[in-house]
Design an enzyme around this catalytic site. Structure first.
Site, short mmCIF file in Angstrom:
data_model
loop_
_atom_site.label_atom_id
_atom_site.label_comp_id
_atom_site.label_asym_id
_atom_site.label_seq_id
_atom_site.Cartn_x
_atom_site.Cartn_y
_atom_site.Cartn_z
N CYS A 22 0.89 -1.24 -0.01
CA CYS A 22 0.03 -0.14 -0.14
C CYS A 22 0.78 1.14 0.08
O CYS A 22 1.51 1.48 1.01
CB CYS A 22 -0.99 -0.01 1.18
SG CYS A 22 -1.71 1.69 1.49
N CYS B 250 -0.54 4.38 2.38
CA CYS B 250 -0.59 4.07 3.91
C CYS B 250 -0.45 2.74 4.54
O CYS B 250 0.74 2.38 4.33
CB CYS B 250 -1.69 4.85 4.75
SG CYS B 250 -3.34 4.28 3.99
N SER B 251 -1.28 2.05 4.62
CA SER B 251 -1.18 0.57 5.21
C SER B 251 -2.49 -0.29 4.90
O SER B 251 -2.74 -0.99 5.74
CB SER B 251 -0.81 0.73 6.50
OG SER B 251 -1.91 1.36 7.27
N CYS B 252 -3.07 0.00 3.81
CA CYS B 252 -4.38 -0.99 3.41
C CYS B 252 -3.83 -2.31 3.19
O CYS B 252 -2.75 -2.46 2.83
CB CYS B 252 -5.09 -0.21 2.16
SG CYS B 252 -5.66 1.37 2.39
#
Lengths: 213, 105
Positions: free
Chosen positions: A115, A118-120
């Site tokens: 991702c 961000c941090s999906c």
């Protein structure tokens, strides 16, 4: 005449403040109490999420999904068609995996998930993401130099194998379907699930060991 | 880049600090309750991460969670003054509460 032992006073001071949570912990506490007080979230909702993701939900869920796909061609077809629907067979759906795409590794294609924003991550089938997945370096380098990143994870790909990098978003997340290893013919779903690792479903591992993970 | 961790490590060690879990749980609870759009959350978190990186913050777990906290403060419908006042109130509550007793405002 009173005497002041500065060392002793310092110790008392530190002791008094040692029970005071850190600044970020207090900021979270402030947020959480306001959110609950204003009726925006329920305290149980926060507590349940923490319990689920700290202790109960992990990558074994994804491993079960992959193992079934390896054993059941109809399930495999459904998984590749709409993974968000297919994981409902196990009750593993979550808001983050409503739109989930399964991507299959082959002899000539290796898939890697990142991702960049961000941090999906497909939390409901893989649990909490590893911290390296959220690092700035991985998010930037997985796209720019995937082979170098893979090499750092111990994966060296022949030139003939193409790398496909999938950039997750809030709307669409990815699950890598690793290749079923040779020598696992006749294995049960449970046996297969035991050798499927989290990293193989992110794509930072390619070959699976026949030893249970 | 952070070194690859041990993918076989048992569950239950994903959060080093309780507040790390609380900040993500707060965001997820807001999303589930329909008060926060997942895309807005991803974009706000992404911007906070970029800001931390631009400011030279180390590429660590702590930096990630501090960015997530900052993002949550931005998407929550409270002004900075309200948040600061509440934080101060909690700090005072901790200071006046004897160790071992429940801390209440």
């Amino acid at each position: 005449m009173p005497s002041f032992d500065t060392k002793k006073i310092g110790e008392i001071h530190r002791e008094l403040h040692s029970h005071l949570p850190s600044d970020p912990a207090l900021r979270v506490k402030a947020l959480e109490s306001l959110l609950v007080e204003k009726g925006l979230v329920a305290q149980e909702s926060i507590d349940n999420w923490i319990e689920m993701y700290a202790e109960r939900i992990g990558p074994k869920r994804g491993a079960q999904v992959i193992a079934r796909a390896w054993c059941d061609p109809d399930y495999y077809a459904r998984l590749m068609e709409d993974a968000g629907q297919a994981i409902k067979d196990f009750g593993y759906e979550g808001h983050a995996t409503e739109h989930l795409k399964a991507v299959q590794n082959t002899a000539f294609v290796h898939n890697l998930v990142v991702c960049t924003l961000c941090s999906c991550y497909p939390f409901s089938v893989l649990g909490m993401s590893p911290i390296w997945y959220r690092s700035a370096a991985y998010r930037a380098r997985a796209v720019k130099e995937p082979r170098a990143v893979l090499a750092e994870f111990g994966v060296t790909l022949p030139e003939a194998v193409k790398v496909r990098v999938w950039d997750s978003t809030a709307e669409l997340r990815y699950l890598v379907v690793p290749e079923r290893p040779r020598g696992t013919e006749g294995w049960s779903e449970a046996q297969l699930a035991a050798i499927i690792t989290r990293d193989s479903m992110i794509g930072t591992q390619r070959d699976l060991s026949l030893e249970p993970a | 880049m952070n070194a690859p961790d041990d993918p076989l490590a048992p569950l239950g060690h994903d959060f080093k600090e309780p507040w790390h879990a609380q900040v993500l749980a707060g965001a997820q609870a807001l999303i589930r309750a329909g008060h926060l759009d997942p895309t807005t959350w991803a974009e706000t978190l992404g911007a906070a991460l970029r800001e931390a990186e631009a400011a030279g913050a180390p590429d660590t777990e702590e930096t990630y969670y501090l960015a997530a906290l900052s993002a949550l403060e931005q998407v929550a419908p409270f002004g900075a003054e309200t948040l600061t006042a509440r934080k101060t109130a909690w700090a005072e509550a901790y200071r006046r509460t004897p160790h071992g007793k429940p801390v209440v405002l």
